[in-house]
Design a protein around this motif. Structure first.
Motif, PDB file in Angstrom:
ATOM      1  N   GLU A 184       0.825  -1.204   0.000  1.00 63.86           N
ATOM      2  CA  GLU A 184       0.000   0.000   0.000  1.00 63.86           C
ATOM      3  C   GLU A 184       0.865   1.262   0.000  1.00 63.86           C
ATOM      4  O   GLU A 184       0.549   2.235  -0.689  1.00 63.86           O
ATOM      5  CB  GLU A 184      -0.942  -0.008   1.201  1.00 63.86           C
ATOM      6  N   PHE A 185       1.950   1.252   0.756  1.00 66.59           N
ATOM      7  CA  PHE A 185       2.882   2.383   0.815  1.00 66.59           C
ATOM      8  C   PHE A 185       3.465   2.646  -0.574  1.00 66.59           C
ATOM      9  O   PHE A 185       3.426   3.763  -1.081  1.00 66.59           O
ATOM     10  CB  PHE A 185       3.995   2.071   1.825  1.00 66.59           C
ATOM     11  N   VAL A 186       3.995   1.614  -1.213  1.00 68.48           N
ATOM     12  CA  VAL A 186       4.623   1.742  -2.530  1.00 68.48           C
ATOM     13  C   VAL A 186       3.585   2.157  -3.575  1.00 68.48           C
ATOM     14  O   VAL A 186       3.867   3.013  -4.428  1.00 68.48           O
ATOM     15  CB  VAL A 186       5.351   0.441  -2.922  1.00 68.48           C
ATOM     16  N   GLU A 187       2.396   1.590  -3.507  1.00 69.44           N
ATOM     17  CA  GLU A 187       1.340   1.960  -4.452  1.00 69.44           C
ATOM     18  C   GLU A 187       1.017   3.449  -4.344  1.00 69.44           C
ATOM     19  O   GLU A 187       0.888   4.149  -5.349  1.00 69.44           O
ATOM     20  CB  GLU A 187       0.084   1.122  -4.198  1.00 69.44           C
ATOM     21  N   TRP A 188       0.909   3.971  -3.111  1.00 70.37           N
ATOM     22  CA  TRP A 188       0.597   5.391  -2.906  1.00 70.37           C
ATOM     23  C   TRP A 188       1.727   6.266  -3.439  1.00 70.37           C
ATOM     24  O   TRP A 188       1.483   7.258  -4.127  1.00 70.37           O
ATOM     25  CB  TRP A 188       0.340   5.664  -1.420  1.00 70.37           C
ATOM     26  N   VAL A 189       2.967   5.905  -3.134  1.00 68.82           N
ATOM     27  CA  VAL A 189       4.106   6.692  -3.612  1.00 68.82           C
ATOM     28  C   VAL A 189       4.141   6.704  -5.134  1.00 68.82           C
ATOM     29  O   VAL A 189       4.376   7.740  -5.760  1.00 68.82           O
ATOM     30  CB  VAL A 189       5.437   6.145  -3.034  1.00 68.82           C
ATOM     31  N   ASN A 190       3.875   5.558  -5.748  1.00 69.19           N
ATOM     32  CA  ASN A 190       3.935   5.446  -7.204  1.00 69.19           C
ATOM     33  C   ASN A 190       2.814   6.186  -7.925  1.00 69.19           C
ATOM     34  O   ASN A 190       2.825   6.245  -9.160  1.00 69.19           O
ATOM     35  CB  ASN A 190       3.968   3.982  -7.631  1.00 69.19           C
ATOM     36  N   LEU A 191       1.885   6.779  -7.195  1.00 66.16           N
ATOM     37  CA  LEU A 191       0.870   7.614  -7.822  1.00 66.16           C
ATOM     38  C   LEU A 191       1.467   8.900  -8.377  1.00 66.16           C
ATOM     39  O   LEU A 191       0.837   9.571  -9.197  1.00 66.16           O
ATOM     40  CB  LEU A 191      -0.253   7.942  -6.833  1.00 66.16           C
ATOM     41  N   GLY A 192       2.680   9.235  -7.942  1.00 65.33           N
ATOM     42  CA  GLY A 192       3.368  10.398  -8.502  1.00 65.33           C
ATOM     43  C   GLY A 192       3.644  10.171  -9.974  1.00 65.33           C
ATOM     44  O   GLY A 192       3.963   9.064 -10.392  1.00 65.33           O
ATOM     45  N   ASP A 193       3.541  11.233 -10.774  1.00 64.32           N
ATOM     46  CA  ASP A 193       3.638  11.063 -12.220  1.00 64.32           C
ATOM     47  C   ASP A 193       5.055  11.128 -12.773  1.00 64.32           C
ATOM     48  O   ASP A 193       5.258  10.928 -13.968  1.00 64.32           O
ATOM     49  CB  ASP A 193       2.734  12.059 -12.951  1.00 64.32           C
ATOM     50  N   HIS A 194       6.045  11.416 -11.952  1.00 68.89           N
ATOM     51  CA  HIS A 194       7.447  11.385 -12.382  1.00 68.89           C
ATOM     52  C   HIS A 194       8.324  11.140 -11.155  1.00 68.89           C
ATOM     53  O   HIS A 194       7.839  11.149 -10.024  1.00 68.89           O
ATOM     54  CB  HIS A 194       7.842  12.681 -13.115  1.00 68.89           C
ATOM     55  N   SER A 195       9.605  10.900 -11.370  1.00 66.77           N
ATOM     56  CA  SER A 195      10.480  10.477 -10.264  1.00 66.77           C
ATOM     57  C   SER A 195      10.564  11.528  -9.159  1.00 66.77           C
ATOM     58  O   SER A 195      10.599  11.179  -7.979  1.00 66.77           O
ATOM     59  CB  SER A 195      11.874  10.117 -10.774  1.00 66.77           C
ATOM     60  N   THR A 196      10.569  12.804  -9.502  1.00 68.48           N
ATOM     61  CA  THR A 196      10.622  13.844  -8.463  1.00 68.48           C
ATOM     62  C   THR A 196       9.358  13.817  -7.622  1.00 68.48           C
ATOM     63  O   THR A 196       9.419  13.894  -6.390  1.00 68.48           O
ATOM     64  CB  THR A 196      10.813  15.233  -9.098  1.00 68.48           C
ATOM     65  N   SER A 197       8.225  13.678  -8.270  1.00 68.93           N
ATOM     66  CA  SER A 197       6.952  13.608  -7.546  1.00 68.93           C
ATOM     67  C   SER A 197       6.901  12.375  -6.644  1.00 68.93           C
ATOM     68  O   SER A 197       6.440  12.446  -5.500  1.00 68.93           O
ATOM     69  CB  SER A 197       5.797  13.577  -8.551  1.00 68.93           C
ATOM     70  N   ARG A 198       7.377  11.255  -7.153  1.00 67.50           N
ATOM     71  CA  ARG A 198       7.401  10.034  -6.329  1.00 67.50           C
ATOM     72  C   ARG A 198       8.345  10.205  -5.142  1.00 67.50           C
ATOM     73  O   ARG A 198       8.038   9.766  -4.031  1.00 67.50           O
ATOM     74  CB  ARG A 198       7.779   8.833  -7.180  1.00 67.50           C
TER      75      ARG A 198
END
Length: 134
Positions: free
Chosen positions: A12-26
């Motif tokens: 769940e943690f990784v899924e939420w982080v990966n909602l960022g649309d680019h590496s800086t956002s993630r």
């Protein structure tokens, strides 16, 4: 109260982080989640703390200041975060040296980022800095 096992929590943690649309956002989302869950900052404070991140940030991906209070000196929490594969190819000691050099430069009055200037001010007033790598 629902109890999550480690694998479910991590997914769940990784899924939420990966909602960022680019590496800086993630990367920002990763650090924000650490601030929120690990240091009990509000969502707004967690997002505001990551304003320091970006190119030339001298190792400061997040900065949270706790002002002096009744004889307790001010404290800065600095987080250098690396999410995913980015965290596999860097040197922690080099990141800390970059931060320490930036702080020293700021203390000597040389141009610095706002985050470094705030950290130098904390040190100059007898406060402490906690540097966390995540």
């Amino acid at each position: 109260m629902t109890v999550l096992d480690l694998d479910t929590w991590k997914a769940e943690f990784v899924e939420w982080v990966n909602l960022g649309d680019h590496s800086t956002s993630r990367g920002d989302r990763f650090v924000q989640r650490i601030l929120r869950d690990g240091f009990q900052l509000s969502d707004d404070d967690s997002v505001n703390a990551t304003d320091a991140a970006g190119a030339g940030d001298a190792g400061v991906d997040a900065l949270h200041i706790e002002p002096a209070d009744e004889g307790i000196p001010p404290r800065a929490l600095v987080i250098q975060g690396k999410f995913g594969g980015i965290g596999q190819t860097f040197s922690l000691i080099d990141e800390f040296r970059k931060f320490a050099h930036g702080i020293q430069s700021a203390k000597n009055g040389l141009p610095a980022t706002d985050a470094l200037a705030q950290c130098a001010s904390i040190l100059n007033s007898g406060g402490n800095i906690d540097f966390l790598y995540a």
